[in-house]
Design a protein around this motif. Structure first.
Motif, PDB file in Angstrom:
ATOM      1  N   GLU A  94      79.027 -63.293   8.734  1.00 56.77           N
ATOM      2  CA  GLU A  94      79.451 -64.538   8.638  1.00 56.77           C
ATOM      3  C   GLU A  94      80.961 -64.597   8.239  1.00 56.77           C
ATOM      4  OE1 GLU A  94      78.403 -66.369   4.669  1.00 56.77           O
ATOM      5  OE2 GLU A  94      77.135 -64.575   4.422  1.00 56.77           O
ATOM      6  N   ASP A  95      81.498 -63.298   7.643  1.00 54.51           N
ATOM      7  CA  ASP A  95      82.935 -63.315   7.455  1.00 54.51           C
ATOM      8  C   ASP A  95      83.787 -63.244   8.423  1.00 54.51           C
ATOM      9  OD1 ASP A  95      82.908 -63.379   4.393  1.00 54.51           O
ATOM     10  OD2 ASP A  95      81.621 -61.581   4.797  1.00 54.51           O
ATOM     11  N   ILE A  96      83.271 -62.593   9.401  1.00 53.75           N
ATOM     12  CA  ILE A  96      84.013 -62.313  10.862  1.00 53.75           C
ATOM     13  C   ILE A  96      83.886 -63.844  11.484  1.00 53.75           C
ATOM     14  CG2 ILE A  96      83.787 -61.491  13.043  1.00 53.75           C
ATOM     15  CD1 ILE A  96      85.047 -59.507  11.878  1.00 53.75           C
ATOM     16  N   VAL A  97      82.940 -64.593  11.349  1.00 48.80           N
ATOM     17  CA  VAL A  97      83.094 -65.594  11.970  1.00 48.80           C
ATOM     18  C   VAL A  97      84.109 -66.780  11.416  1.00 48.80           C
ATOM     19  CG1 VAL A  97      81.527 -67.805  12.451  1.00 48.80           C
ATOM     20  CG2 VAL A  97      80.802 -65.488  12.798  1.00 48.80           C
ATOM     21  N   ARG A  98      83.933 -66.697  10.019  1.00 48.45           N
ATOM     22  CA  ARG A  98      84.907 -67.506   9.256  1.00 48.45           C
ATOM     23  C   ARG A  98      86.457 -67.304   9.688  1.00 48.45           C
ATOM     24  NH1 ARG A  98      87.649 -65.931   5.262  1.00 48.45           N
ATOM     25  NH2 ARG A  98      86.084 -64.214   5.086  1.00 48.45           N
ATOM     26  N   MET A  99      86.733 -65.888   9.654  1.00 51.11           N
ATOM     27  CA  MET A  99      88.050 -65.210  10.124  1.00 51.11           C
ATOM     28  C   MET A  99      88.427 -65.885  11.584  1.00 51.11           C
ATOM     29  SD  MET A  99      87.520 -61.444   8.398  1.00 51.11           S
ATOM     30  CE  MET A  99      89.187 -60.907   9.204  1.00 51.11           C
ATOM     31  N   CYS A 100      87.537 -65.720  12.306  1.00 58.36           N
ATOM     32  CA  CYS A 100      87.696 -66.179  13.683  1.00 58.36           C
ATOM     33  C   CYS A 100      87.972 -67.767  13.809  1.00 58.36           C
ATOM     34  CB  CYS A 100      86.445 -65.861  14.614  1.00 58.36           C
ATOM     35  SG  CYS A 100      86.587 -64.050  15.145  1.00 58.36           S
ATOM     36  N   ALA A 101      87.276 -68.494  13.236  1.00 61.98           N
ATOM     37  CA  ALA A 101      87.364 -70.103  12.970  1.00 61.98           C
ATOM     38  C   ALA A 101      88.684 -70.331  12.464  1.00 61.98           C
ATOM     39  CB  ALA A 101      86.431 -70.662  12.202  1.00 61.98           C
ATOM     40  N   GLU A 102      89.245 -69.492  11.498  1.00 67.32           N
ATOM     41  CA  GLU A 102      90.628 -69.587  10.842  1.00 67.32           C
ATOM     42  C   GLU A 102      91.794 -69.410  11.815  1.00 67.32           C
ATOM     43  OE1 GLU A 102      90.335 -67.228   7.401  1.00 67.32           O
ATOM     44  OE2 GLU A 102      89.416 -68.835   6.036  1.00 67.32           O
ATOM     45  N   HIS A 103      91.645 -68.527  12.785  1.00 72.06           N
ATOM     46  CA  HIS A 103      92.592 -68.314  13.713  1.00 72.06           C
ATOM     47  C   HIS A 103      92.194 -68.691  15.078  1.00 72.06           C
ATOM     48  CE1 HIS A 103      93.315 -65.235  10.594  1.00 72.06           C
ATOM     49  NE2 HIS A 103      94.474 -64.998  11.069  1.00 72.06           N
ATOM     50  N   GLN A 104      91.412 -69.809  14.969  1.00 75.30           N
ATOM     51  CA  GLN A 104      91.157 -70.735  16.430  1.00 75.30           C
ATOM     52  C   GLN A 104      90.687 -69.764  17.429  1.00 75.30           C
ATOM     53  OE1 GLN A 104      94.487 -71.477  14.918  1.00 75.30           O
ATOM     54  NE2 GLN A 104      93.006 -72.676  13.748  1.00 75.30           N
ATOM     55  N   VAL A 105      90.026 -68.525  17.143  1.00 76.80           N
ATOM     56  CA  VAL A 105      89.233 -67.627  18.078  1.00 76.80           C
ATOM     57  C   VAL A 105      87.986 -68.513  18.450  1.00 76.80           C
ATOM     58  CG1 VAL A 105      88.146 -65.596  18.331  1.00 76.80           C
ATOM     59  CG2 VAL A 105      90.487 -65.691  17.176  1.00 76.80           C
ATOM     60  N   ASP A 106      87.678 -68.448  19.724  1.00 82.00           N
ATOM     61  CA  ASP A 106      86.267 -68.794  20.231  1.00 82.00           C
ATOM     62  C   ASP A 106      85.182 -67.906  19.890  1.00 82.00           C
ATOM     63  OD1 ASP A 106      87.199 -71.050  21.451  1.00 82.00           O
ATOM     64  OD2 ASP A 106      87.724 -70.077  23.658  1.00 82.00           O
ATOM     65  N   VAL A 107      84.247 -68.560  19.247  1.00 77.57           N
ATOM     66  CA  VAL A 107      82.985 -67.812  18.926  1.00 77.57           C
ATOM     67  C   VAL A 107      81.801 -68.352  19.624  1.00 77.57           C
ATOM     68  CG1 VAL A 107      81.653 -67.042  17.093  1.00 77.57           C
ATOM     69  CG2 VAL A 107      83.896 -67.250  16.686  1.00 77.57           C
ATOM     70  N   PHE A 108      80.790 -67.515  20.242  1.00 76.10           N
ATOM     71  CA  PHE A 108      79.712 -67.972  21.100  1.00 76.10           C
ATOM     72  C   PHE A 108      78.594 -67.031  20.534  1.00 76.10           C
ATOM     73  CE2 PHE A 108      83.485 -68.814  23.898  1.00 76.10           C
ATOM     74  CZ  PHE A 108      83.255 -70.090  24.242  1.00 76.10           C
ATOM     75  N   VAL A 109      77.635 -67.873  20.904  1.00 76.16           N
ATOM     76  CA  VAL A 109      76.175 -67.431  20.189  1.00 76.16           C
ATOM     77  C   VAL A 109      75.400 -66.962  21.168  1.00 76.16           C
ATOM     78  CG1 VAL A 109      75.054 -69.454  19.903  1.00 76.16           C
ATOM     79  CG2 VAL A 109      74.440 -67.256  18.752  1.00 76.16           C
TER      80      VAL A 109
END
Length: 277
Positions: A94-109
């Motif tokens: 969950e921390d990696i997802v949060r960090m990616c969101a803060e840096h506008q990195v695309d996250v897919f599940v």
């Protein structure tokens, strides 16, 4: 241009549950971040996948997380996996997802098996609303505070538990919540999968006699609905009197009292006439 993070669900016991799409994403990723690289390597070998592995788990999540994010920001694609189930659910992912969101990195599940939903589905308990509580604390004070906060919880509750702590957890659940229905789900999707549908007292008795083995998911019934206290005719007439004392007409008073008490307005009207109100 930054890369992408994929959250890849992995089997919780049966390798046949790993989806073709998940296999393809792991093959295309630049590297794979894993909770335990030894466990993940077995999965990769089974599917003939050969990719660099980096370790990412609770005790190195800050240092390793920064390095993973830096590689993604440099344009690499990372597939994040856990030992079993969905990463980022009761998991440092969950921390990696949060960090990616803060840096506008695309996250897919990439959806995969989930012990939470699977256990809920086979529990036989209400599934419309539920709450996932994860593992209870090993500290007595913290675990009892956690359970006390759930005493009035009406949703179905789901917990994870290890075999060596199972009996103590069941005893604490019984002491705080009372004798609720429970489904004790063991070894989901594995050879010795088992679901024990009983009560908390029944589960305590069972595991006092039968040493628990395997990984467990506990699905516990929510607090029962509190039935409203029954309103007596005298109390309903008192409600009519209060509205009459405000200067309202008898019919209006009966209508308002009916909404308060559950009696019909016609019934209250006749009762009021008989009582000379």
């Amino acid at each position: 241009m930054s890369g992408t993070l994929y959250l890849v669900g992995t089997p919780i016991g049966n390798l046949g549950d790993f989806s073709p799409r998940a296999v393809e994403v792991l093959r295309q990723a630049d590297f794979i971040a894993a909770e335990d690289t030894r466990v993940t390597l077995k999965l990769l070998n089974h599917f003939d996948i050969h990719k660099p592995l980096v370790s990412y788990y609770e005790h190195n999540k800050y240092a390793s997380g920064d390095k993973i994010l830096a590689r993604i920001l440099d344009g690499e694609t990372c597939a994040l996996v856990t030992d079993a189930g969905m990463p980022a659910i009761s998991d440092p992912g969950e921390d990696i997802v949060r960090m990616c969101a803060e840096h506008q990195v695309d996250v897919f599940v990439i959806p995969g098996p989930s012990a939470v939903v699977s256990a809920l589905a086979v529990s036989g308990l209400p599934t419309g609303r539920f709450t996932f509580e994860g593992f209870l604390s090993v500290t007595k004070k913290a675990r009892m505070e956690h359970l006390e906060s759930l005493r009035e919880e009406r949703r179905t509750m789901i917990f994870y538990e290890a075999p060596h702590k199972l009996l103590r957890t069941l005893e604490d659940l019984l002491a705080v919540l009372g004798d609720r229905p429970i489904a004790v789900v063991r070894e989901l999707t594995k050879l010795h999968e088992e679901t024990l549908r009983t009560t908390l007292s029944g589960a305590v008795a069972h595991f006092r006699e039968t040493p628990p083995k395997g990984e467990f998911v506990l699905v516990v019934g929510g607090a029962p609905e509190q039935s409203a206290p029954e309103v007596t005719p005298d109390a309903a007439l008192d409600a009519v009197r209060r509205y009459r004392a405000e200067g309202r007409a008898l019919k209006e008073s009966c209508k308002l009292a009916a909404a308060d008490t559950g009696f019909s307005k016609n019934e209250l009207y006749q009762m009021a006439l008989d009582a000379g109100i």
